[in-house]
Design a protein around this motif. Structure first.
Motif, PDB file in Angstrom:
ATOM      1  N   ASP B 331       1.131   2.853   9.929  1.00  7.93           N
ATOM      2  CA  ASP B 331       2.583   3.012   9.810  1.00  7.93           C
ATOM      3  C   ASP B 331       3.340   2.357  10.952  1.00  7.93           C
ATOM      4  N   ARG B 332       2.774   2.471  12.143  1.00  7.23           N
ATOM      5  CA  ARG B 332       3.395   1.933  13.347  1.00  7.23           C
ATOM      6  C   ARG B 332       3.814   0.460  13.186  1.00  7.23           C
ATOM      7  N   ILE B 333       2.955  -0.315  12.530  1.00 14.13           N
ATOM      8  CA  ILE B 333       3.238  -1.742  12.352  1.00 14.13           C
ATOM      9  C   ILE B 333       4.278  -1.958  11.258  1.00 14.13           C
ATOM     10  N   PHE B 334       4.067  -1.306  10.124  1.00 17.44           N
ATOM     11  CA  PHE B 334       4.868  -1.644   8.957  1.00 17.44           C
ATOM     12  C   PHE B 334       6.283  -1.107   8.977  1.00 17.44           C
ATOM     13  N   ARG B 335       6.527  -0.085   9.791  1.00 19.84           N
ATOM     14  CA  ARG B 335       7.893   0.433   9.843  1.00 19.84           C
ATOM     15  C   ARG B 335       8.848  -0.630  10.374  1.00 19.84           C
ATOM     16  N   HIS B 336       8.317  -1.550  11.206  1.00 22.68           N
ATOM     17  CA  HIS B 336       9.177  -2.602  11.742  1.00 22.68           C
ATOM     18  C   HIS B 336       9.693  -3.526  10.655  1.00 22.68           C
ATOM     19  N   PHE B 337       8.972  -3.608   9.542  1.00 22.42           N
ATOM     20  CA  PHE B 337       9.427  -4.451   8.432  1.00 22.42           C
ATOM     21  C   PHE B 337      10.210  -3.633   7.413  1.00 22.42           C
ATOM     22  N   GLY B 338      10.509  -2.391   7.755  1.00 24.83           N
ATOM     23  CA  GLY B 338      11.245  -1.545   6.826  1.00 24.83           C
ATOM     24  C   GLY B 338      10.353  -0.954   5.751  1.00 24.83           C
ATOM     25  N   LEU B 339       9.024  -1.006   5.962  1.00 28.74           N
ATOM     26  CA  LEU B 339       8.104  -0.470   4.960  1.00 28.74           C
ATOM     27  C   LEU B 339       7.276   0.642   5.597  1.00 28.74           C
ATOM     28  N   SER B 340       6.336   1.202   4.842  1.00 31.46           N
ATOM     29  CA  SER B 340       5.444   2.186   5.448  1.00 31.46           C
ATOM     30  C   SER B 340       4.012   1.659   5.405  1.00 31.46           C
ATOM     31  N   GLY B 341       3.122   2.329   6.093  1.00 32.01           N
ATOM     32  CA  GLY B 341       1.754   1.847   6.244  1.00 32.01           C
ATOM     33  C   GLY B 341       1.034   1.546   4.942  1.00 32.01           C
ATOM     34  N   LYS B 342       1.436   2.237   3.869  1.00 33.62           N
ATOM     35  CA  LYS B 342       0.730   2.042   2.607  1.00 33.62           C
ATOM     36  C   LYS B 342       0.933   0.646   2.023  1.00 33.62           C
ATOM     37  N   SER B 343       1.994  -0.044   2.444  1.00 40.37           N
ATOM     38  CA  SER B 343       2.264  -1.382   1.906  1.00 40.37           C
ATOM     39  C   SER B 343       1.188  -2.381   2.315  1.00 40.37           C
ATOM     40  N   PHE B 344       0.381  -2.011   3.305  1.00 39.94           N
ATOM     41  CA  PHE B 344      -0.643  -2.931   3.783  1.00 39.94           C
ATOM     42  C   PHE B 344      -1.656  -3.271   2.696  1.00 39.94           C
ATOM     43  N   ILE B 345      -2.071  -2.262   1.936  1.00 47.74           N
ATOM     44  CA  ILE B 345      -3.121  -2.470   0.940  1.00 47.74           C
ATOM     45  C   ILE B 345      -2.739  -3.539  -0.090  1.00 47.74           C
ATOM     46  N   PRO B 346      -1.582  -3.416  -0.747  1.00 45.23           N
ATOM     47  CA  PRO B 346      -1.227  -4.481  -1.692  1.00 45.23           C
ATOM     48  C   PRO B 346      -1.129  -5.851  -1.024  1.00 45.23           C
ATOM     49  N   MET B 347      -0.551  -5.906   0.178  1.00 42.41           N
ATOM     50  CA  MET B 347      -0.391  -7.213   0.801  1.00 42.41           C
ATOM     51  C   MET B 347      -1.736  -7.835   1.145  1.00 42.41           C
ATOM     52  N   LEU B 348      -2.665  -7.002   1.537  1.00 42.71           N
ATOM     53  CA  LEU B 348      -3.989  -7.502   1.846  1.00 42.71           C
ATOM     54  C   LEU B 348      -4.686  -8.015   0.594  1.00 42.71           C
ATOM     55  N   MET B 349      -4.542  -7.243  -0.497  1.00 38.50           N
ATOM     56  CA  MET B 349      -5.155  -7.675  -1.750  1.00 38.50           C
ATOM     57  C   MET B 349      -4.562  -8.988  -2.220  1.00 38.50           C
ATOM     58  N   GLY B 350      -3.344  -9.280  -1.764  1.00 38.67           N
ATOM     59  CA  GLY B 350      -2.678 -10.522  -2.120  1.00 38.67           C
ATOM     60  C   GLY B 350      -3.466 -11.762  -1.727  1.00 38.67           C
ATOM     61  N   PHE B 351      -4.339 -11.652  -0.733  1.00 35.45           N
ATOM     62  CA  PHE B 351      -5.177 -12.792  -0.344  1.00 35.45           C
ATOM     63  C   PHE B 351      -6.121 -13.162  -1.471  1.00 35.45           C
ATOM     64  N   GLY B 352      -6.557 -12.159  -2.222  1.00 35.18           N
ATOM     65  CA  GLY B 352      -7.475 -12.437  -3.315  1.00 35.18           C
ATOM     66  C   GLY B 352      -6.699 -12.894  -4.528  1.00 35.18           C
ATOM     67  N   CYS B 353      -5.806 -12.031  -4.995  1.00 36.42           N
ATOM     68  CA  CYS B 353      -5.109 -12.310  -6.235  1.00 36.42           C
ATOM     69  C   CYS B 353      -3.861 -11.446  -6.267  1.00 36.42           C
ATOM     70  N   SER B 354      -2.727 -12.086  -6.539  1.00 39.21           N
ATOM     71  CA  SER B 354      -1.469 -11.338  -6.528  1.00 39.21           C
ATOM     72  C   SER B 354      -1.381 -10.311  -7.647  1.00 39.21           C
ATOM     73  N   VAL B 355      -2.116 -10.546  -8.733  1.00 39.60           N
ATOM     74  CA  VAL B 355      -1.933  -9.669  -9.896  1.00 39.60           C
ATOM     75  C   VAL B 355      -2.329  -8.211  -9.594  1.00 39.60           C
ATOM     76  N   PRO B 356      -3.592  -7.955  -9.210  1.00 38.82           N
ATOM     77  CA  PRO B 356      -3.904  -6.557  -8.864  1.00 38.82           C
ATOM     78  C   PRO B 356      -3.119  -6.085  -7.650  1.00 38.82           C
ATOM     79  N   ALA B 357      -2.780  -7.025  -6.759  1.00 42.58           N
ATOM     80  CA  ALA B 357      -2.040  -6.643  -5.553  1.00 42.58           C
ATOM     81  C   ALA B 357      -0.671  -6.077  -5.919  1.00 42.58           C
ATOM     82  N   ILE B 358       0.005  -6.758  -6.813  1.00 45.98           N
ATOM     83  CA  ILE B 358       1.330  -6.281  -7.219  1.00 45.98           C
ATOM     84  C   ILE B 358       1.194  -4.948  -7.943  1.00 45.98           C
ATOM     85  N   MET B 359       0.144  -4.835  -8.762  1.00 43.21           N
ATOM     86  CA  MET B 359      -0.044  -3.574  -9.482  1.00 43.21           C
ATOM     87  C   MET B 359      -0.356  -2.423  -8.533  1.00 43.21           C
TER      88      MET B 359
END
Lengths: 73, 675
Positions: B331-359
């Motif tokens: 959370d410490r990192i992502f709050r600076h972007f106006g998001l919460s720590g949970k947003s990390f997982i989708p963004m990380l999955m984005g390296f593989g494929c945006s489709v499951p990442a967005i879902m």
């Protein structure tokens, strides 16, 4: 006056009052942070924020910015 | 019994979904509540078909501050289901009774289902069911949703509540609550609950909370020293198994890629069968079926295994309770972007494929976070964008610079994601602070059934919703690249000796379209219809950008060009690697690719260089392709998560604008510094 941040890890305290306003205040109330409730500080996240606290038999995490406004006896 | 609708209510993590899945089996209908990104699920009680069960969103309270709470509140008060079954996480009775009291205050017939009752019994604790029944005046049932234990009793309680019209006792505290403010209400409820709990919940006084399984696990999983490394390991594992084609460096693909390869192979085989069967058909019909329909469905099918495998793992993380810890740690990192720590997982999955990442943005708690993350996730370069980076960096830069340039490209894409998130947060959501008041639930072993249910539902949803978007756009682009006006006047038929009405790509509608659009791109440093067509075909799948370039710049790879490039003198040819000084197109291609890959010859690829004369123009082209609208599959996934066409179009607009701005900035820097 002491607030939630002044607790050391493992220490408990009773909530005297809290100054958070708006939606956050209502959320805190819904989650069981009411005057008189016993709160125990469990840990601080690896990067220094947020906190993990225990109250009413469950664990809750909140940011320091919110914890600062919760006054403890 | 007559037909009835009952609603399931309960806190997040109370096992409500598990109970819903158990009661309804596979007969579920998933839709969404009007106007919000919250799933609406209903189904028929499989052993009691007269009862329809509606799964309300999990909430801590009925006070209408979030979309979820408003839905639950309005449904209970306005739609008045026959019975509300409030699912309670027994070990967490105190806080769970808060919602229960709010429901019972409305006077609606209620049944309390004490879920996970096996857990407290195992701890030697006991909840006095009769005591609770007497106090609240409603039926109370012990259940274990995971195994289905107690669901027969639950049905009896529901049946009795309906038949005898059992309504909750009107406690004197409810009257008091009516005249109090928010704070007074919460205090009054929790005071009443504290009394009820101390009277009816016999706790094991010897048991300390530090000794629980969860506390012990958290000693490592969220510890100062090990918290982040363990998280990194888990993510590495997840990534390798679902998206790697070289699992842990063993030379075999991970599960996701393996399944995707199989599905693709089977589909290719089917396509070849059909192709053989209709080989005599007119070229346009053949093209429509093979390139349009089969190609379009193939593009969707290829993604399904990736989505499934990633979802299996994510469901495990979610159901076990680890996802909440991820948010806690990051959370410490992502709050600076106006998001919460949970947003990390989708963004990380984005390296593989945006489709499951967005879902995966569905797992975020707040609608604002879900929307922003779904729009910025495609900025992260997915696997299909790697060839774009590789090809253009090789063409534009000398070999010793490629690593640095690639690194710079990654930094630029992340920075774009961060800046867009900040801007969206500021201007679209008025700097509304991400709420971070999150329960850290007990760790629990997820059940196979619930993991499978959840993942399968996602894949099905993707196939249905994204599928139509992809299919339609693939067919449209196929049409535009293969036809022009002369296809319909009969001129093409004559030109092709009566064999086909289709046109070359150079004369197609697509080329005209590219010509019409390309002036927009000239400030970015690339001109002509060819690069534009590369961008457009990239929307089908980003791999296409490279394939399209091979097609539209085939002069640069033609035999004549390569022959002139390598010279015709046999001694020189031999020195270049041609056997016995005889020119061979395949060897030439390989050598040429080497020259390109090493960035050795700035004069290679002359017709491409004509459209993109400067390094900064080429760089701008890379950035535009990486950041602009993702492939249609990802747009389909965006549509699924953002729900409305307006929001999806807005999201795509933001991506296009960001791509243009970044590309323009690159080009301007190029003009200033002369590259």
């Amino acid at each position: 006056m002491k607030n939630l941040l002044d607790l050391s890890i493992g220490e408990s305290g009773k909530v005297l009052s809290f100054e958070n306003q708006g939606v956050v205040r209502k959320r805190l109330l819904d989650m069981g942070i009411t005057t008189g409730v016993q709160i125990k500080l469990i840990k601080v996240a690896p990067m220094g924020d947020p906190l993990e606290i225990e109250l009413r038999g469950y664990n809750l995490s909140l940011r320091k910015s919110e914890a600062k406004s919760i006054n403890i006896e | 019994m007559k037909k009835h609708t009952i609603a399931l209510a309960g806190n997040p993590n109370c096992g409500k979904t598990t109970l819903f899945n158990f009661l309804t089996g596979s007969k579920q209908h998933v839709g969404n509540w009007p106007g919000v990104t919250v799933d609406k699920k209903d189904g028929v009680w499989k052993n009691h078909k007269e009862i329809t069960i509606l799964d309300l969103p999990g909430t801590y309270s009925l006070s209408p501050y979030s979309a979820e709470e408003k839905i639950a509140h309005d449904y209970i008060v306005n739609e008045k289901p026959s019975v509300v079954v409030d699912v309670i996480e027994s070990p967490n009775l105190e806080r769970n009774l808060y919602l229960a009291m709010q429901i019972m205050e409305t006077g609606i017939p209620t049944v309390l289902a004490l879920n996970m009752s096996d857990e407290i019994e195992l701890r030697g604790e006991k909840i006095d069911v009769e005591g609770l029944e007497k106090h609240f005046g409603v039926k109370v049932v012990r259940i274990v949703a995971k195994t289905g234990e107690g669901t027969d009793e639950l049905f009896k309680a529901v049946e009795e509540t309906i038949e005898k019209n059992i309504v909750p006792n009107k406690l004197s505290v409810y009257e008091k609550i009516k005249v109090l403010d928010d704070e007074g209400q919460a205090n009054a409820r929790y005071d009443e609950i504290a009394k009820v709990v101390s009277k009816n919940y016999k706790k094991n006084v010897v048991l300390k909370s530090e000794d629980s399984k969860s506390s012990k696990l958290d000693k490592y999983l969220t510890s100062k020293v090990l918290g982040l490394p363990i998280f990194a390991l888990i993510i590495y594992f997840l990534f390798q198994v679902s998206l790697s084609d070289n699992l842990f460096g063993l030379g075999i693909p991970g599960l996701g890629i393996l399944l995707a390869n199989w599905v693709t192979a089977i589909w290719d085989f089917l396509t070849s069968l059909i192709s053989g069967a209709i080989v005599g058909a007119s070229p346009w019909a053949y093209g429509l079926v093979i390139d349009g329909v089969m190609g379009g469905i193939g593009a969707i099918l290829g993604f399904m295994p990736l989505v499934l495998v990633l979802y299996l793992f994510l469901s495990i993380l979610e159901d076990s309770g680890y996802m909440a810890r991820v948010a806690f740690v990051l959370d410490r990192i992502f709050r600076h972007f106006g998001l919460s720590g949970k947003s990390f997982i989708p963004m990380l999955m984005g390296f593989g494929c945006s489709v499951p990442a967005i879902m995966a943005t569905r797992t975020l708690d707040e609608e604002k976070d879900r929307h922003i993350t779904a729009i910025i996730t495609p900025f992260i370069p997915c696997g299909a964008k790697l060839p774009i980076i590789a090809l253009f960096v090789a063409i534009l830069f000398p070999a010793q610079e490629t690593a640095n340039v690639t690194f710079l490209i990654y930094i630029l894409t992340f920075s774009t994601a961060i800046v867009v998130s900040l801007l969206m947060n500021k201007f679209l959501y008025h700097s509304q602070k991400s709420n971070f008041l999150m329960e850290l639930p007990q760790y629990r072993f997820p059940t196979l059934k619930s993991i499978w249910n959840r993942s399968f539902e996602k894949v099905k949803g993707f196939g249905k919703k994204a599928g139509s978007v992809i299919l339609v756009s693939t067919i449209l682009i196929w049409f535009l690249t293969n036809f022009n006006t002369a296809s319909f006047t009969g001129e093409n038929r004559i030109a092709n000796n009566g064999e086909s009405v289709m046109s070359d790509m150079d004369d197609s509608y697509m080329a005209s379209l590219g010509n019409a659009i390309s002036p927009i791109f000239s400030p970015l440093g690339f001109t002509g219809w060819r690069p534009t067509v590369g961008i457009i075909t990239g929307w089908i799948a980003k791999e296409n950008v490279v394939a399209t370039f091979a097609q539209v710049y085939d002069e640069d790879l033609s035999e004549e060009y390569l022959e002139s490039y390598f010279g015709s003198d046999s001694a020189q040819l031999e020195a270049e690697g041609f056997e016995n000084g005889v020119f061979d197109i395949d060897t030439a291609n390989e050598l040429y690719a080497d020259v390109l890959a090493n960035g050795e010859d700035p004069n290679a690829f002359p017709s491409l260089k004509r459209d993109m004369p400067s390094t900064s123009g080429g760089f701008a082209y890379i950035m535009f392709n990486l950041l602009c609208m993702p492939c249609f599959a990802a747009v389909g996934a965006m549509k699924r998560e953002l729900k409305t066409i307006r929001r999806t179009a807005g999201g795509v607009g933001i991506q296009m604008l960001a791509a243009y701005v970044v590309a323009l900035a690159v080009r301007i820097l190029g003009l200033i510094f002369g590259f």
